[in-house]
Design a protein around this motif. Structure first.
Motif, PDB file in Angstrom:
ATOM      1  N   ALA A  65     -22.486  37.984  71.108  1.00 47.82           N
ATOM      2  CA  ALA A  65     -22.461  38.995  72.761  1.00 47.82           C
ATOM      3  C   ALA A  65     -24.509  38.390  73.202  1.00 47.82           C
ATOM      4  CB  ALA A  65     -21.864  39.168  72.814  1.00 47.82           C
ATOM      5  N   GLN A  66     -24.885  38.704  72.563  1.00 47.34           N
ATOM      6  CA  GLN A  66     -26.981  38.474  72.711  1.00 47.34           C
ATOM      7  C   GLN A  66     -26.933  37.737  72.872  1.00 47.34           C
ATOM      8  OE1 GLN A  66     -27.819  40.721  69.137  1.00 47.34           O
ATOM      9  NE2 GLN A  66     -27.329  42.961  69.742  1.00 47.34           N
ATOM     10  N   ARG A  67     -26.838  36.496  71.952  1.00 50.33           N
ATOM     11  CA  ARG A  67     -27.632  35.301  72.739  1.00 50.33           C
ATOM     12  C   ARG A  67     -26.586  34.991  73.897  1.00 50.33           C
ATOM     13  NH1 ARG A  67     -27.721  31.278  74.578  1.00 50.33           N
ATOM     14  NH2 ARG A  67     -28.307  29.195  74.235  1.00 50.33           N
ATOM     15  N   LEU A  68     -25.593  35.336  74.216  1.00 54.81           N
ATOM     16  CA  LEU A  68     -24.898  34.350  75.116  1.00 54.81           C
ATOM     17  C   LEU A  68     -25.180  35.442  76.331  1.00 54.81           C
ATOM     18  CD1 LEU A  68     -21.369  34.009  73.677  1.00 54.81           C
ATOM     19  CD2 LEU A  68     -22.764  32.621  74.638  1.00 54.81           C
ATOM     20  N   ALA A  69     -25.686  36.787  76.302  1.00 49.80           N
ATOM     21  CA  ALA A  69     -26.391  37.722  77.761  1.00 49.80           C
ATOM     22  C   ALA A  69     -27.701  37.317  78.217  1.00 49.80           C
ATOM     23  CB  ALA A  69     -26.180  38.694  77.326  1.00 49.80           C
ATOM     24  N   ALA A  70     -28.357  37.143  76.961  1.00 44.32           N
ATOM     25  CA  ALA A  70     -29.837  35.885  76.810  1.00 44.32           C
ATOM     26  C   ALA A  70     -30.583  34.755  77.279  1.00 44.32           C
ATOM     27  CB  ALA A  70     -30.369  36.165  75.321  1.00 44.32           C
ATOM     28  N   VAL A  75     -22.096  28.394  76.058  1.00 46.16           N
ATOM     29  CA  VAL A  75     -20.494  28.066  76.649  1.00 46.16           C
ATOM     30  C   VAL A  75     -20.140  28.345  77.674  1.00 46.16           C
ATOM     31  CG1 VAL A  75     -20.525  28.468  73.730  1.00 46.16           C
ATOM     32  CG2 VAL A  75     -20.315  29.439  75.622  1.00 46.16           C
ATOM     33  N   ASP A  76     -19.287  27.864  77.764  1.00 54.62           N
ATOM     34  CA  ASP A  76     -18.175  27.456  78.861  1.00 54.62           C
ATOM     35  C   ASP A  76     -16.967  28.782  79.011  1.00 54.62           C
ATOM     36  OD1 ASP A  76     -19.423  25.318  80.661  1.00 54.62           O
ATOM     37  OD2 ASP A  76     -18.288  24.107  78.938  1.00 54.62           O
ATOM     38  N   ALA A  77     -16.774  28.882  78.042  1.00 52.41           N
ATOM     39  CA  ALA A  77     -15.092  29.923  77.594  1.00 52.41           C
ATOM     40  C   ALA A  77     -15.422  30.553  76.165  1.00 52.41           C
ATOM     41  CB  ALA A  77     -13.908  29.680  78.032  1.00 52.41           C
ATOM     42  N   PHE A  94     -17.772  40.413  76.751  1.00 48.07           N
ATOM     43  CA  PHE A  94     -17.872  38.648  77.875  1.00 48.07           C
ATOM     44  C   PHE A  94     -17.727  38.521  79.198  1.00 48.07           C
ATOM     45  CE2 PHE A  94     -16.493  37.797  72.652  1.00 48.07           C
ATOM     46  CZ  PHE A  94     -17.980  37.054  72.625  1.00 48.07           C
ATOM     47  N   LEU A  95     -16.419  39.125  79.583  1.00 44.30           N
ATOM     48  CA  LEU A  95     -16.357  39.452  80.914  1.00 44.30           C
ATOM     49  C   LEU A  95     -17.041  40.337  81.406  1.00 44.30           C
ATOM     50  CD1 LEU A  95     -12.493  41.032  81.133  1.00 44.30           C
ATOM     51  CD2 LEU A  95     -13.421  38.356  81.213  1.00 44.30           C
ATOM     52  N   LYS A  96     -18.250  41.215  81.277  1.00 46.66           N
ATOM     53  CA  LYS A  96     -19.098  41.706  81.923  1.00 46.66           C
ATOM     54  C   LYS A  96     -19.822  40.700  81.994  1.00 46.66           C
ATOM     55  CE  LYS A  96     -21.790  44.020  79.790  1.00 46.66           C
ATOM     56  NZ  LYS A  96     -22.523  45.521  78.593  1.00 46.66           N
ATOM     57  N   HIS A  97     -20.772  39.522  81.315  1.00 52.42           N
ATOM     58  CA  HIS A  97     -21.027  38.284  81.424  1.00 52.42           C
ATOM     59  C   HIS A  97     -20.653  36.813  82.166  1.00 52.42           C
ATOM     60  CE1 HIS A  97     -23.992  40.383  79.352  1.00 52.42           C
ATOM     61  NE2 HIS A  97     -23.227  40.438  78.116  1.00 52.42           N
ATOM     62  N   ARG A  98     -19.241  37.767  83.095  1.00 52.92           N
ATOM     63  CA  ARG A  98     -18.251  36.725  84.014  1.00 52.92           C
ATOM     64  C   ARG A  98     -18.446  35.179  82.792  1.00 52.92           C
ATOM     65  NH1 ARG A  98     -17.446  38.776  88.231  1.00 52.92           N
ATOM     66  NH2 ARG A  98     -19.459  40.774  88.920  1.00 52.92           N
ATOM     67  N   LEU A  99     -18.130  35.299  81.492  1.00 53.27           N
ATOM     68  CA  LEU A  99     -17.473  34.138  81.102  1.00 53.27           C
ATOM     69  C   LEU A  99     -16.352  34.212  80.714  1.00 53.27           C
ATOM     70  CD1 LEU A  99     -19.842  35.162  77.265  1.00 53.27           C
ATOM     71  CD2 LEU A  99     -19.764  32.567  79.465  1.00 53.27           C
ATOM     72  N   HIS A 100     -15.578  32.983  81.372  1.00 55.74           N
ATOM     73  CA  HIS A 100     -13.859  32.941  80.872  1.00 55.74           C
ATOM     74  C   HIS A 100     -13.233  33.059  79.507  1.00 55.74           C
ATOM     75  CE1 HIS A 100     -14.445  30.806  84.951  1.00 55.74           C
ATOM     76  NE2 HIS A 100     -15.439  29.720  84.593  1.00 55.74           N
ATOM     77  N   VAL A 101     -12.323  33.528  79.595  1.00 49.72           N
ATOM     78  CA  VAL A 101     -11.700  33.994  78.067  1.00 49.72           C
ATOM     79  C   VAL A 101     -10.112  33.538  77.719  1.00 49.72           C
ATOM     80  CG1 VAL A 101     -11.378  36.342  76.385  1.00 49.72           C
ATOM     81  CG2 VAL A 101     -13.412  36.177  78.031  1.00 49.72           C
ATOM     82  N   LEU A 102     -10.167  32.956  77.390  1.00 49.28           N
ATOM     83  CA  LEU A 102      -8.657  33.137  75.967  1.00 49.28           C
ATOM     84  C   LEU A 102      -8.742  34.136  74.643  1.00 49.28           C
ATOM     85  CD1 LEU A 102      -6.622  29.527  75.392  1.00 49.28           C
ATOM     86  CD2 LEU A 102      -6.804  31.970  73.669  1.00 49.28           C
TER      87      LEU A 102
END
Length: 429
Positions: A65-70, A75-77, A94-102
Motif C-alpha cells: 500500500a505504501q508503494r502504491l500510494a507513493a 497496478v490497475d487493481a 486500497f479504496l482510499k487510493h481509488r484502486l479497483h478491488v476484487l
C-alpha cells in the motif's frame, strides 16, 4: 491492441493463486506484477511463477500500500485474498487510493464492516467485485436464463442443497482455518454465503425474512471413539475412522496432488513434511478432540417479496459435489445437479435437458465449476472497458446477500424469525 491490465495479489494462498492463475492463462489480458505475502516460501514461489521482481514482492499488504500510494502507478487493481478477518483494513486502504478491488468472499465477519467496505467502494467510484464465483459458472447462467425467460412461470418454491462433503467439513471446518467463529466467522458466512447469494441472483430478489436451525452435533468430544488418540498418526482406531487425516492426506500425496488441500498443510510435498504437519499441526488432530465450534449442519428458510419460499440445506455429511437445486414454478419444474438441468414443462408434459458441463469440478481445486475463471474474466473485462456490468457480484448486491446471512445466523441463535435489513445505511469515512 491494448496492454494487459496489471494486478497486485494480497495473499498468495489457495484463493490468491487460483485467481492469479487466470492471468498466466491469459497473458494478453492480465499480468500479476506485485504480490504481498508474509510467508517467505509462498511469496517467493508466487513471484517466480509470475516473474515478479524482488522489489515488488512485499512481506505484507502495508508495504504494498505504501508503494502504491507513493507512485508512480504500478497496478490497475488489487486482489485481496487474505483470511476472512483480514479483508477490511487492506480493502479500505486500497479504496482510499481509488484502486479497483476484487475481494474474496465473505466481505467481512461483521455487518458493520461490510457496510463500511461497500460505502467506501461506492464513495471511491471504482470497480469493486466480490468473490461470489457461483454467479459466474455456465451452469448458473443457464439456470438464470430459464428463470428469466419465464419457462417455469412464477417461482413458488425452491429447494437448494450444499453437500459440503465429509472430508471438506473435517479439513476446513473441524481442523482448519474456519473451525472457530472467533478466529474466522460462523459457518453460514464462511461457506454458504455463496448459496444465499446464488439464490438471490437466480431469483432476482432478496428475502425479506428468514428462520434457521442448525448446530454442531457430531464433531464433539462426546462422539470420540473409545481408545481413540488425540492425533490420527497415533490412533489405534484410525483405520476404521472415515475422517482419518492420515489416510486422507497421504492418499492425495501418493496420487500426486500438489494443490488444495495439501498446499494448506505443507510447502514441500514430501512424506516427511506431511508427517511433520500431521504430527504437530492442526490438520492431524482427531476430529472429535479439536477446538472447533462452527455448525456441521444447518437449514435456512427464506420468504421473498414475491411470495416465493426457499429452503437451503448445508450439510457436512455427504460426498463433496455440486450444489443441487429444485425450482418449482407455475408452468414448470427445474431440477439441477450443478452440471445438467432438467426442465419439465407442465403444458407439454415433456423434459428438456440442458448440459452445462464444464472443465473442473465444484471444489476450489477444480475452479468451482468454471466460476473462478468466470469471475476473473468479468473483472478484467470491466477493467478493460470501464463497464461495471461485466461484474455480476458488485458491492451493493453482495452486501444485500451478506445481510441475509447475518439475519439467518441471528435467527438460528435466537430461535426466531428475523427480518432482513435493507442495504440502505452505508458507513462512509
Amino acid at each position: 491492441m491494448s496492454s494487459p491490465v496489471t494486478l497486485a495479489v494480497v495473499g498468495a494462498g489457495s484463493r490468491g493463486n487460483a485467481y492469479a492463475r487466470w492471468a498466466l492463462e491469459h497473458p494478453d489480458r492480465a499480468r500479476v506484477v506485485a504480490v504481498a505475502e508474509p510467508r517467505d516460501v509462498r511469496r517467493e514461489r508466487f513471484a517466480a511463477q509470475h516473474q515478479i521482481p524482488a522489489e515488488h514482492a512485499y512481506p505484507d499488504w502495508q508495504s504494498l500500500a505504501q508503494r502504491l500510494a507513493a507512485g508512480p502507478p504500478l497496478v490497475d487493481a488489487v486482489l485481496v485474498c487474505t483470511q476472512d478477518r483480514m479483508h477490511t483494513e487492506p480493502v479500505l486502504e486500497f479504496l482510499k487510493h481509488r484502486l479497483h478491488v476484487l475481494v474474496e468472499k465473505p466481505l467481512a465477519p461483521t455487518e458493520t464492516e461490510c457496510r463500511q467496505m461497500v460505502g467506501a467502494a461506492e464513495a471511491a467510484g471504482v470497480l469493486f467485485a466480490v468473490g461470489h464465483v457461483m454467479r459466474y459458472t455456465p451452469y448458473t447462467q443457464a439456470v438464470k436464463q430459464v428463470v428469466d425467460d419465464g419457462l417455469l412461470g412464477d417461482i413458488m418454491s425452491v429447494q437448494h442443497l450444499e453437500p459440503v462433503g465429509y472430508w471438506h467439513q473435517a479439513h476446513s471446518y473441524v481442523r482448519g482455518n474456519w473451525r472457530r467463529a472467533d478466529e474466522s466467522t460462523f459457518m453460514l458466512l464462511a461457506k454458504s454465503c455463496h448459496d444465499i447469494d446464488w439464490l438471490q441472483y437466480v431469483l432476482g430478489e432478496a428475502p425479506t425474512r428468514v428462520s434457521s436451525f442448525g448446530r454442531l452435533s457430531h464433531f464433539t468430544r462426546a462422539h470420540k471413539p473409545a481408545g481413540a488418540a488425540d492425533r490420527c498418526l497415533d490412533c489405534s482406531v484410525e483405520p476404521d475412522c472415515p475422517f482419518s487425516a492420515k489416510r486422507f492426506y497421504f492418499d492425495r500425496l501418493v496420487q500426486g496432488d500438489r494443490g488444495w488441500p495439501l498446499d494448506v498443510l505443507v510447502d514441500e510435498f514430501t512424506a516427511e513434511a506431511l508427517g511433520d504437519a500431521l504430527r504437530h499441526g492442526p490438520y492431524g488432530r482427531c476430529v472429535y478432540d479439536s477446538d472447533n465450534d462452527v455448525v456441521d449442519h444447518q437449514v435456512v428458510n427464506m420468504e421473498y417479496p414475491s411470495g416465493t419460499t426457499a429452503v437451503f440445506t448445508m450439510t457436512g455429511f455427504s460426498r463433496q459435489g455440486h450444489r443441487e437445486t429444485k425450482l418449482f414454478g407455475t408452468r414448470g419444474e427445474l431440477t439441477g445437479d450443478g452440471e445438467k438441468l432438467d426442465v419439465f414443462d407442465f403444458l407439454t408434459d415433456t423434459h428438456h435437458i440442458i448440459d452445462t458441463t464444464t472443465v473442473g469440478d465444484a471444489s476450489a481445486a477444480g475452479g468451482h465449476g468454471g466460476g473462478d475463471a468466470g469471475l476473473m474474466d468479468g473483472f478484467v473485462s470491466a477493467l478493460e472497458t470501464g463497464d461495471a456490468s461485466r461484474i455480476f457480484s458488485g458491492p451493493r448486491d453482495s452486501l444485500t446477500s451478506h445481510l441475509t446471512v447475518f439475519a439467518a445466523e441471528r435467527a438460528r441463535l435466537r430461535g426466531s424469525v428475523e427480518p432482513v435489513s435493507p442495504p440502505l445505511e452505508l458507513i462512509v469515512g
